[in-house]
Design an enzyme around this catalytic site. Structure first.
Site, mmCIF file in Angstrom:
data_model
loop_
_atom_site.group_PDB
_atom_site.id
_atom_site.type_symbol
_atom_site.label_atom_id
_atom_site.label_comp_id
_atom_site.label_asym_id
_atom_site.label_seq_id
_atom_site.Cartn_x
_atom_site.Cartn_y
_atom_site.Cartn_z
ATOM 1 N N LYS A 79 -19.537 22.858 14.273
ATOM 2 C CA LYS A 79 -20.078 22.245 15.499
ATOM 3 C C LYS A 79 -20.514 23.346 16.458
ATOM 4 O O LYS A 79 -19.823 24.369 16.588
ATOM 5 C CB LYS A 79 -19.001 21.354 16.130
ATOM 6 C CG LYS A 79 -19.469 20.553 17.331
ATOM 7 C CD LYS A 79 -18.365 19.626 17.826
ATOM 8 C CE LYS A 79 -18.804 18.789 19.017
ATOM 9 N NZ LYS A 79 -17.754 17.883 19.497
ATOM 10 N N SER A 154 -19.068 13.092 19.921
ATOM 11 C CA SER A 154 -20.120 14.086 20.056
ATOM 12 C C SER A 154 -20.341 14.936 18.794
ATOM 13 O O SER A 154 -21.390 15.555 18.670
ATOM 14 C CB SER A 154 -19.797 15.006 21.231
ATOM 15 O OG SER A 154 -18.584 15.696 20.992
ATOM 16 N N SER A 178 -14.284 12.433 19.567
ATOM 17 C CA SER A 178 -15.515 13.045 19.048
ATOM 18 C C SER A 178 -15.463 13.510 17.599
ATOM 19 O O SER A 178 -16.493 13.837 17.031
ATOM 20 C CB SER A 178 -15.952 14.213 19.921
ATOM 21 O OG SER A 178 -16.671 13.712 21.006
#
Ligand code: GLN
Length: 479
Positions: A79, A154, A178
């Site tokens: 990420k 996210s 997330s």
């Protein structure tokens, strides 16, 4: 089976038996990314040179040694809020668009020490604020199961990359779901560790008392492999804890007491989601588990409101460092004529660098922390946070784990919730309390509504990752 379909375990076996090389494995993913990521948009940066050179190193190691670490030569996606030395790290924000990380996050250091191959950095909501990946300053990611829908957020880029076989596994971060919600929307496994189980050093902070890094994988067994490597005490993160001494009770499903919080199946849940999750829980009952209805009154009623005070307060403090001077985008250079003083640098850099959702949360947090409002909002929210933690402590005296839906709804359409921030916030309803109480939780695929995956969430006691992983593993096999 194609190389890009392999789990970590299968890929490791293949490398050890020399059925293929680490370079071939890496190339299989890089080729696939080149072909397919034009449609899914899961990556922000591809680190082809880094991946290729690491794969070659591992091939050298395999030719010399019989034993290699389990993650050696296995390609992963990271990420884009986790620092990888010398690689761009944007947090999907314009303000960090050209920021090059100067060091490795601790979890990356640990993975590199194993010989892990980093394929690239994945898309996300800006600074991890969002539930759909649409708040990325660059482009939205699409759900590989239905490209008209969001992958969740996210960590949507990481989950979409795993679901689309664009990496073998990925890292995400979870401040309020997330990791778990995108895992649920994309039909993969996502583990949010106990607060403190994994070092946050090198994770771009969103809300420091809630953030945790964790794995997104194809199977539960893979999640355990990655968690075991990245967890543990780190002198660079004073909130991290040595987990290896903690005794985990072994999990026999026959003696297991599973709590089902009644409030998690009340208003707002999609009836199809409810049906699938309840039938998943029934399967555990058929194997001999003892199912008990429990109640978490504070956790359900007040968790989101509490989260949306505490999180923006921490956001407003953490994001103060992006001021046009210390990092990234700065309006000093380009618009000299318009800049009259230092305040102008701050204001213009932040106005241009941050997206609308980030600015909204900075304003909310600044308000909640300001003199005269602090007691009414921030302090009150912290008191309710304690009540939420006590809710769980009380229930965990009676049951070993809790089972709930991960999200009340399946993946929604791109654009569907962008004009209504509140309805976007509501999709986090079953996840917020877990972060506020600092607990571990995993989302595992439980079934589908039409073509859309549905996740089951298993919540555990602090530092009982092994137990929820054991149970999830049993579930993985019976489903
Ligand atoms: N949906 C949550 C939010 O918008 C996700 C936060 C997170 O886990 N990073 O705050």
């Amino acid at each position: 089976m194609e190389l890009h379909e392999l789990t970590i375990n299968q890929a490791h076996q293949g490398l050890v038996k020399r059925e293929f090389s680490a370079l071939e494995l890496t190339k299989a993913f890089l080729d696939r990314i080149e072909k397919l990521d034009k449609k899914i948009f899961s990556y922000l940066t591809i680190t082809k040179n880094l991946a290729t050179s690491e794969a070659k190193t591992i091939d050298g190691l395999i030719s010399r040694e019989k034993k290699i670490p389990i993650l050696a030569g296995i390609p992963l996606a990271v990420k884009d809020n986790i620092l990888v030395e010398n690689i761009r790290c944007t947090a999907a924000s314009k303000i960090l668009e050209n920021y090059i990380a100067s060091y490795d996050a601790t979890c990356i250091k640990k993975l590199k020490a194993q010989g892990a191959v980093i394929l690239g950095k994945t898309n996300m909501d800006e600074f991890a604020m969002g539930s759909s990946c649409e708040h990325s300053a660059f482009f939205p990611t699409k759900n590989p199961h239905d490209e008209s829908r969001v992958p969740g957020g996210s960590s949507g880029g990481s989950a979409a990359a795993v679901a689309g076989n664009l990496c073998c596994y990925a890292l995400g971060s979870d401040t309020c779901g997330s990791i778990r919600q995108p895992a649920s929307f994309c039909g993969v496994v996502g583990l949010k560790p106990t607060y403190g189980a994994v070092s946050r050093y090198g994770l771009i902070a969103m809300a420091s008392s809630l953030d945790q890094i964790g794995p997104i994988t194809k199977t539960v067994a893979d999640a355990k492999i990655v968690f075991d490597v990245i967890s543990g005490k780190d002198p660079l993160d004073s909130t991290s804890i040595k987990t290896s001494n903690i005794q985990h009770p072994t999990s026999n499903i026959k003696d297991l007491k599973i709590g089902v919080p009644k409030e998690y199946f009340a208003k707002g849940i999609d009836p199809e989601v409810e049906k699938i999750v309840k039938s998943g829980i029934k399967k555990c009952e058929a194997l001999g588990a003892n199912i008990k209805e429990v109640s978490l009154p504070y956790s359900t009623e007040h968790a989101l409101a509490t989260y949306y005070i505490i999180m923006p307060s921490e956001v407003s403090a953490n994001l103060a460092r992006y001021d046009g001077i210390k990092y990234g985008l700065s309006k000093i250079k380009n618009q000299k004529s318009n800049i009259k003083n230092l305040l102008d640098v701050y204001l213009k850099s932040r106005a241009e660098g941050f997206g609308e959702e980030v600015r909204r949360r900075i304003m909310l947090g600044t308000y909640a922390l300001s003199a005269g409002y602090y007691e009414a909002y921030y302090l009150k929210a912290q008191k309710i946070r304690t009540l939420i933690r006590k809710d769980f402590e009380r229930v965990f005296k009676k049951v070993d784990v809790l089972m709930t839906p991960t999200s009340p709804i399946p993946a929604f359409k791109l654009g569907e919730k962008m004009t209504d921030p509140l309805s976007m916030y509501l999709s986090d309803i079953y996840m917020a309390a877990v972060n506020l109480a600092g607990l571990p939780a995993i989302s595992i695929p439980c079934g589908k509504v039409e073509n859309l995956p549905i996740g089951l969430q298993i919540i555990g006691k602090p530092f009982e990752e092994d137990r929820i992983l054991d149970i999830a593993n049993i579930f993985d096999k019976i489903k």
